[in-house]
Motif scaffolding. Structure first.
Motif, short mmCIF file in Angstrom:
data_model
loop_
_atom_site.label_atom_id
_atom_site.label_comp_id
_atom_site.label_asym_id
_atom_site.label_seq_id
_atom_site.Cartn_x
_atom_site.Cartn_y
_atom_site.Cartn_z
N GLY A 101 0.82 -1.21 0.00
CA GLY A 101 0.00 0.00 0.00
C GLY A 101 0.85 1.26 0.00
N ILE A 102 1.90 1.28 0.80
CA ILE A 102 2.76 2.47 0.84
C ILE A 102 3.46 2.67 -0.49
N PHE A 123 3.76 6.20 -5.65
CA PHE A 123 3.77 6.45 -7.09
C PHE A 123 3.06 7.75 -7.43
N GLN A 124 2.24 8.25 -6.53
CA GLN A 124 1.59 9.56 -6.64
C GLN A 124 0.78 9.71 -7.92
N ARG A 125 -0.02 8.69 -8.14
CA ARG A 125 -1.00 8.75 -9.23
C ARG A 125 -2.36 8.53 -8.62
N PRO A 126 -3.41 9.16 -9.12
CA PRO A 126 -4.74 9.03 -8.48
C PRO A 126 -5.18 7.57 -8.38
N SER A 127 -5.00 6.80 -9.44
CA SER A 127 -5.45 5.40 -9.40
C SER A 127 -4.65 4.57 -8.40
N THR A 128 -3.34 4.77 -8.39
CA THR A 128 -2.51 3.99 -7.46
C THR A 128 -2.72 4.46 -6.02
N ASP A 129 -3.03 5.75 -5.82
CA ASP A 129 -3.30 6.22 -4.45
C ASP A 129 -4.54 5.55 -3.88
N GLY A 130 -5.57 5.41 -4.69
CA GLY A 130 -6.79 4.77 -4.19
C GLY A 130 -6.55 3.32 -3.82
N VAL A 131 -5.84 2.58 -4.67
CA VAL A 131 -5.54 1.19 -4.37
C VAL A 131 -4.62 1.09 -3.15
#
Length: 597
Positions: free
Chosen positions: A261-262, A267-275
């Protein structure tokens, strides 16, 4: 022989005395001969009338016989012959007669048969059988005629449970699964064709598919191979170092999930932040669960060590796992190509969701096929001491018991998830009586459903060929009979196997997510979720072996706790729980009194 002429009174005394002596000797001889012919055991016939066929019979001659003469005893009804049994009354034998003395048992008309007593007399007042007297070797008695006799009522005996039932279980769910597989194979083949067609046609679809084949397919295949490798690693380690692995899985799943998760958040992308946020929240819940179940770890380790002892006796017990994972890898490869081909079809999101649900059901059925195979091998070892053929058990799981595996694969995960949610709600207490009353009502409903559909049923399905619901009910009744429901309800084996899949999924997310972000960042979130899904499914198939061993240990112990293959671990735990000397993690199972109406 006819009756002798009556004695003439005018004969002189000498002649009469001589005749009497000869007749007495002949009578004694005839009576003894009749005894040797098997007279013992015959019922005493009624005394003949004074006149038979117009001829007189003088009873005074019987009075001159010796007091110990058998004929005298018979006539006086003082014979010492045992009473005959009404079950088997022998027929009267033919006795040899002497010319000089009339046969008192000779009748022109046979005596009327004695009516047999009622069947109730046979059951409550049986008559002892006569003691037979051995006859001389030169005598061959005539066979007794058949007689009508009453048959005592026979209590029906319970049918013997067979271990080789050939009847298919849960045929309707088997039919649904076969229809689903036909449809899934047809859809996958069609989507693969659409993918090949998209590659051959120039345009935007071709560019998309080439990009997917270059940056999407390799990562998914790598996630499949990595998850299979991790699956065999966890299983081997679990069998060799069970104590270490229980602690490692509990805290390793927390660490790996938190790290994945961290990493995605970094990666500081909206999709990766949500996951990444979802994975971090799951890791926090995982850590709280690990702290909560710490008192159960020691007992869980003991049961795991004991249940894995029979595994080395069966060298080919892992072969079904190898075959299932190989089939799973091939199906996964075709499935990925179908997902790529779904881009060129109508409603791609809906088609991909359908493919994901289909893959979940197929892999769960694969896992339960391995579960049934191992459960039969280990269950028959505990119950019958048999060295079963793993190949034969695998064939039964793929044919006779496949319907139960399909039905259980649909309902058991759903029931367990809803049951966990209901328990989590019941752990919270608040002032809103309506909300928590609904939560307690939902818990009671889920517990009732759980008794009719649970993962413990696979042992009796594999062993006795029962249907899924029947096996679930019978297994839970066994647990209640042995007062084991609290122990099995708090068992950690299923959670350990689940968290092992979480470990593999988190490791796949870390590896595949970092790889994808390096080569093509736009696919990072999608491939992270897909790799976690693939890693979990493949690992769960391999972890079916230790899970089935533990389930077989519990169920077979509940069926026969006196088996020498079991130790006193469960019984000691029960004794400690009854005396309140063991720490039991509170798990909500009943409705508090203030909500009971």
């Amino acid at each position: 022989m006819g009756a002798v002429e009556p004695v003439v009174d005018e004969e002189n005394g000498e002649k009469e005395t001589k005749i009497r002596d000869e007749e007495e000797r002949d009578v004694e001889k005839g009576d003894m001969d009749s005894q040797q012919r098997g007279f013992q055991g015959q019922p005493p016939p009624p005394p003949p009338p004074a006149e038979i066929g117009g001829e007189n019979f003088h009873m005074s001659r019987m009075q001159r016989l010796s007091a110990t003469n058998p004929l005298r005893l018979v006539m006086n009804a003082g014979t010492r012959v045992a009473s005959p049994s009404p079950y088997n009354a022998p027929a009267p034998s033919q006795h040899r007669q002497h010319r000089s003395f009339p046969n008192p048992f000779h009748h022109r008309h046979p005596p009327a048969p004695v009516p047999a007593p009622a069947p109730s007399q046979y059951r409550h007042s049986p008559v002892p059988e006569p003691v037979p007297v051995p006859a001389p070797s030169q005598h061959h008695p005539s066979p007794a005629p058949s007689q009508t006799r009453s048959t005592p009522a026979v209590t029906p005996q319970p049918s013997v449970i067979t271990l080789n039932s050939r009847s298919y279980t849960n045929k309707f769910s088997l039919f649904l699964f076969l229809v689903h597989m036909i449809g899934a194979i047809g859809l996958v083949c069609f989507l693969v064709f659409k993918g090949i067609q998209g590659l051959l046609e120039a345009g935007e679809a071709q560019r998309k598919e080439k990009r997917l084949l270059k940056f999407f397919l390799p990562q998914v295949e790598a996630a499949s191979l990595l998850s299979i490798t991790l699956a065999f690693t966890w299983q081997k380690a679990m069998r060799m170092w069970p104590t270490f692995m229980v602690h490692f899985v509990l805290w390793g799943s927390f660490i790996f999930t938190l790290a994945a998760g961290i990493l995605l958040i970094c990666f500081q992308r909206p999709s990766t932040d949500g996951v990444g946020v979802v994975l971090v929240m799951f890791a926090i819940g995982n850590g709280l669960y690990s702290c909560w179940v710490t008192p159960r770890i020691k007992f869980c380790t003991k049961i795991l060590i004991k249940s894995l002892e029979p595994v080395p006796k069966f060298g080919d017990l892992n072969h079904p796992t190898y075959l299932t994972l190989a089939a799973g890898f091939l199906w996964m490869s075709m499935w990925i190509l179908a997902v790529i081909g779904a881009i060129n079809f109508y409603f791609p999101p809906l088609v991909i969701i359908g493919l994901v649900l289909s893959m979940a059901w197929v892999t769960e059925v694969m896992r339960n096929v391995v579960n049934l195979t191992v459960s039969r091998v280990i269950g028959l070892y505990y119950l019958r001491g048999m060295q079963s053929s793993t190949q034969f058990c695998f064939q039964r799981a793929l044919s006779v018991n496949l319907g139960s595996a399909c039905l259980g694969s649909l309902f058991v995960p759903t029931i367990e998830v809803l049951r966990v949610v209901a328990r989590a709600l019941n752990l919270l207490e608040g002032e809103d009586e309506f909300m928590f009353c609904c939560a307690h009502c939902g818990l009671k409903i889920m517990d009732s459903i759980f008794k009719r559909g649970n993962g413990w049923a696979y042992v009796q399905i594999a062993t006795y060929g029962k249907s899924f619901v029947k096996a679930s009910q019978d297994t839970w009744e066994l647990f209640e009979k042995r007062e084991m429901e609290t122990i099995v309800d708090s068992d950690m084996t299923s959670a350990i196997c689940f968290l092992t899949g979480v470990c593999s999924g988190s490791i796949c997310v870390i590896v595949i997510g970092a790889w994808t972000f390096t080569v093509y960042p736009n696919f990072t979130a999608t491939l992270s979720l897909l790799s976690a899904y693939v890693g979990y499914l493949m690992t769960r198939i391999a972890m079916a072996l230790p899970h089935a061993c533990v389930s077989s240990y519990y169920v077979c112990y509940a069926e026969n706790p006196d088996n020498r293959l079991f130790d006193k671990t469960i019984q000691e735990r029960l004794n400690l729980m009854k005396t309140d000397r063991d720490v039991i993690v509170p798990t909500p199972r009943s409705v508090p009194s203030r909500f009971a109406r």
